[in-house]
Scaffold this active site. Structure first.
Site, PDB file in Angstrom:
ATOM      1  N   ASN A  13      31.809  43.549  60.259  1.00  0.00           N
ATOM      2  CA  ASN A  13      31.927  42.293  61.003  1.00  0.00           C
ATOM      3  C   ASN A  13      30.513  41.858  61.385  1.00  0.00           C
ATOM      4  O   ASN A  13      29.912  42.426  62.292  1.00  0.00           O
ATOM      5  CB  ASN A  13      32.795  42.553  62.254  1.00  0.00           C
ATOM      6  CG  ASN A  13      32.839  41.355  63.186  1.00  0.00           C
ATOM      7  OD1 ASN A  13      32.454  40.245  62.815  1.00  0.00           O
ATOM      8  ND2 ASN A  13      33.311  41.575  64.404  1.00  0.00           N
ATOM      9  N   TRP A  14      30.023  40.856  60.669  1.00  0.00           N
ATOM     10  CA  TRP A  14      28.631  40.442  60.889  1.00  0.00           C
ATOM     11  C   TRP A  14      28.425  39.678  62.197  1.00  0.00           C
ATOM     12  O   TRP A  14      27.306  39.452  62.610  1.00  0.00           O
ATOM     13  CB  TRP A  14      28.161  39.565  59.709  1.00  0.00           C
ATOM     14  CG  TRP A  14      27.747  40.351  58.510  1.00  0.00           C
ATOM     15  CD1 TRP A  14      27.673  41.709  58.393  1.00  0.00           C
ATOM     16  CD2 TRP A  14      27.316  39.813  57.240  1.00  0.00           C
ATOM     17  NE1 TRP A  14      27.235  42.051  57.125  1.00  0.00           N
ATOM     18  CE2 TRP A  14      27.008  40.909  56.408  1.00  0.00           C
ATOM     19  CE3 TRP A  14      27.177  38.521  56.731  1.00  0.00           C
ATOM     20  CZ2 TRP A  14      26.552  40.740  55.101  1.00  0.00           C
ATOM     21  CZ3 TRP A  14      26.734  38.358  55.435  1.00  0.00           C
ATOM     22  CH2 TRP A  14      26.422  39.458  54.623  1.00  0.00           C
ATOM     23  N   LYS A  15      29.531  39.234  62.807  1.00  0.00           N
ATOM     24  CA  LYS A  15      29.412  38.426  64.037  1.00  0.00           C
ATOM     25  C   LYS A  15      28.477  37.244  63.776  1.00  0.00           C
ATOM     26  O   LYS A  15      28.466  36.709  62.677  1.00  0.00           O
ATOM     27  CB  LYS A  15      28.972  39.304  65.220  1.00  0.00           C
ATOM     28  CG  LYS A  15      29.854  40.547  65.344  1.00  0.00           C
ATOM     29  CD  LYS A  15      29.693  41.294  66.639  1.00  0.00           C
ATOM     30  CE  LYS A  15      30.639  42.493  66.639  1.00  0.00           C
ATOM     31  NZ  LYS A  15      30.638  43.240  67.883  1.00  0.00           N
ATOM     32  N   HIS A  98      39.565  39.254  67.939  1.00  0.00           N
ATOM     33  CA  HIS A  98      38.501  40.188  68.308  1.00  0.00           C
ATOM     34  C   HIS A  98      38.274  40.091  69.818  1.00  0.00           C
ATOM     35  O   HIS A  98      38.397  39.014  70.401  1.00  0.00           O
ATOM     36  CB  HIS A  98      37.220  39.835  67.543  1.00  0.00           C
ATOM     37  CG  HIS A  98      36.153  40.878  67.699  1.00  0.00           C
ATOM     38  ND1 HIS A  98      35.356  40.947  68.816  1.00  0.00           N
ATOM     39  CD2 HIS A  98      35.781  41.902  66.896  1.00  0.00           C
ATOM     40  CE1 HIS A  98      34.536  41.986  68.693  1.00  0.00           C
ATOM     41  NE2 HIS A  98      34.772  42.577  67.534  1.00  0.00           N
ATOM     42  N   GLU A 100      35.716  39.948  71.555  1.00  0.00           N
ATOM     43  CA  GLU A 100      34.713  38.938  71.960  1.00  0.00           C
ATOM     44  C   GLU A 100      35.344  37.550  71.997  1.00  0.00           C
ATOM     45  O   GLU A 100      35.000  36.716  72.838  1.00  0.00           O
ATOM     46  CB  GLU A 100      33.508  38.996  71.010  1.00  0.00           C
ATOM     47  CG  GLU A 100      32.624  40.201  71.313  1.00  0.00           C
ATOM     48  CD  GLU A 100      31.850  40.741  70.124  1.00  0.00           C
ATOM     49  OE1 GLU A 100      31.712  40.047  69.102  1.00  0.00           O
ATOM     50  OE2 GLU A 100      31.383  41.898  70.224  1.00  0.00           O
ATOM     51  N   GLU A 170      40.511  48.488  68.446  1.00  0.00           N
ATOM     52  CA  GLU A 170      39.138  48.420  68.933  1.00  0.00           C
ATOM     53  C   GLU A 170      39.125  48.478  70.457  1.00  0.00           C
ATOM     54  O   GLU A 170      39.253  47.447  71.131  1.00  0.00           O
ATOM     55  CB  GLU A 170      38.506  47.085  68.495  1.00  0.00           C
ATOM     56  CG  GLU A 170      38.313  46.956  67.012  1.00  0.00           C
ATOM     57  CD  GLU A 170      37.054  46.153  66.715  1.00  0.00           C
ATOM     58  OE1 GLU A 170      36.194  46.683  65.996  1.00  0.00           O
ATOM     59  OE2 GLU A 170      36.918  45.036  67.215  1.00  0.00           O
ATOM     60  N   GLY A 176      30.073  48.028  70.757  1.00  0.00           N
ATOM     61  CA  GLY A 176      28.662  47.750  71.033  1.00  0.00           C
ATOM     62  C   GLY A 176      28.070  48.584  72.155  1.00  0.00           C
ATOM     63  O   GLY A 176      27.005  48.270  72.668  1.00  0.00           O
ATOM     64  N   SER A 216      31.553  51.120  67.898  1.00  0.00           N
ATOM     65  CA  SER A 216      30.421  52.034  67.769  1.00  0.00           C
ATOM     66  C   SER A 216      30.568  53.047  66.633  1.00  0.00           C
ATOM     67  O   SER A 216      30.220  54.223  66.779  1.00  0.00           O
ATOM     68  CB  SER A 216      30.143  52.741  69.107  1.00  0.00           C
ATOM     69  OG  SER A 216      29.780  51.786  70.091  1.00  0.00           O
ATOM     70  N   GLY A 237      30.655  46.945  63.469  1.00  0.00           N
ATOM     71  CA  GLY A 237      29.830  45.827  63.923  1.00  0.00           C
ATOM     72  C   GLY A 237      28.353  46.102  63.672  1.00  0.00           C
ATOM     73  O   GLY A 237      27.848  45.937  62.571  1.00  0.00           O
ATOM     74  N   GLY A 238      27.662  46.593  64.706  1.00  0.00           N
ATOM     75  CA  GLY A 238      26.213  46.803  64.637  1.00  0.00           C
ATOM     76  C   GLY A 238      25.732  47.523  63.381  1.00  0.00           C
ATOM     77  O   GLY A 238      24.757  47.099  62.749  1.00  0.00           O
TER      78      GLY A 238
HETATM   79  P1  PGA Z   1      30.283  47.781  67.049  1.00  0.00           P
HETATM   80  O1  PGA Z   1      31.265  46.513  66.962  1.00  0.00           O
HETATM   81  O2  PGA Z   1      30.470  48.573  65.788  1.00  0.00           O
HETATM   82  O3  PGA Z   1      28.910  47.184  67.161  1.00  0.00           O
HETATM   83  O4  PGA Z   1      30.694  48.549  68.261  1.00  0.00           O
HETATM   84  C1  PGA Z   1      32.555  46.631  66.443  1.00  0.00           C
HETATM   85  C2  PGA Z   1      33.235  45.299  66.464  1.00  0.00           C
HETATM   86  O5  PGA Z   1      32.934  44.478  67.339  1.00  0.00           O
HETATM   87  O6  PGA Z   1      34.094  45.015  65.609  1.00  0.00           O
END
Ligand code: PGA
Length: 253
Positions: A13-15, A98, A100, A170, A176, A216, A237-238
């Site tokens: 997930n590149w956000k 998600h 966020e 999640e 994150g 994470s 994510g990251g």
């Molecule tokens: P993260 O994000 O791997 O940076 O914790 C996961 C996500 O938001 O899908």
């Protein structure tokens, strides 16, 4: 392959990262780095990069998707995007709900349910995200919170409509933060979600739904998470922003 012939799907997930140029460069580097994997690789990319990313990924094992969509077919919704536009650009899946989006953009289960309906109707494979906050976990409300999210986000669907469902567990406290859920938590909650699906939607959907863990994930913890019988994949994510880290994660299986 997992139990019940479920493939392993690793989603990045590149956000709100990567321009068109950076997206294309990333995919060109990623293709040779993951060519031998048996996993399916999904990338949720920013809207502007979908077309170029899909072109760059053509003929490879990489599937391109989006991170959000509006529930209406079209209309006067300034700043929003429709499923037909995403599909035309080359998106094959969409990440919905998600945390966020829920937290920062006030998406409710009801809104996510409508987005799910639109995505399924227009052949965009949904990745539905669910998960509890730290406070909810501390108050032993995890299962109750997940049950409500599942019930409300999946309300009204018949089992045939959910045959391509991806469910991403999640936990909000793990996203994150560097605080990854233990493999035991990932397994227990995935199993809880699968049992919920079996009881409330049906056995077939419970068996076919791909349940991912997200929060994470990194090259060091990916394997033990994927070793869990009910964890069918990862939502990253990251660690998906660099080809090196993401390809290491993909190549653990
Ligand atoms: P993260 O994000 O791997 O940076 O914790 C996961 C996500 O938001 O899908």
């Amino acid at each position: 392959m997992k139990q019940g012939d479920r493939p392993v799907v690793i989603t990045g997930n590149w956000k709100m990262y990567k321009t068109i140029e950076q997206a294309v460069e990333f995919i060109k580097e990623l293709i040779p780095a993951v060519k031998d994997t048996t996993a399916r690789i999904y990338l949720g990319v920013p809207f502007t990069a979908i077309k170029s990313a899909a072109d760059a990924a053509k003929g490879s094992n990489i599937v391109i998707g989006a991170q959000n969509v509006h529930n209406a077919a079209e209309g006067a919704f300034t700043g929003e995007i429709a499923t037909v536009m995403l599909v035309e650009a080359g998106a094959q899946f969409v990440i919905l709900g998600h945390s966020e989006r829920r937290r920062l953009f006030h998406e409710t289960n009801e809104m996510i349910n409508k987005k799910m309906e639109r995505a399924i109707q227009d052949n965009l494979q949904p990745t539905l995200c669910v998960g509890e906050s730290a406070e909810e976990r501390n108050q032993q409300q995890t299962e109750q919170v997940l049950a409500t999210q599942l019930k409300e986000c999946l309300a009204g669907f018949k089992s045939a409509q959910l045959k391509n469902l991806i469910l991403a567990y999640e936990p909000v406290w793990a996203i994150g933060t560097g605080q990854t859920a233990t493999p035991e938590i990932a397994q227990n909650i995935s199993l809880y979600c699968r049992s919920w699906l079996e009881e409330n939607i049906g056995k077939r959907v419970a068996q076919s739904t791909l349940i991912q863990y997200g929060g994470s994930v990194n090259p060091g913890n990916a394997k033990e998470l994927l070793d869990q019988p009910d964890v069918d994949g990862l939502l990253v994510g990251g660690a998906c922003l660099s080809v090196e880290a993401f390809s290491k994660i993909v190549n653990v299986i």
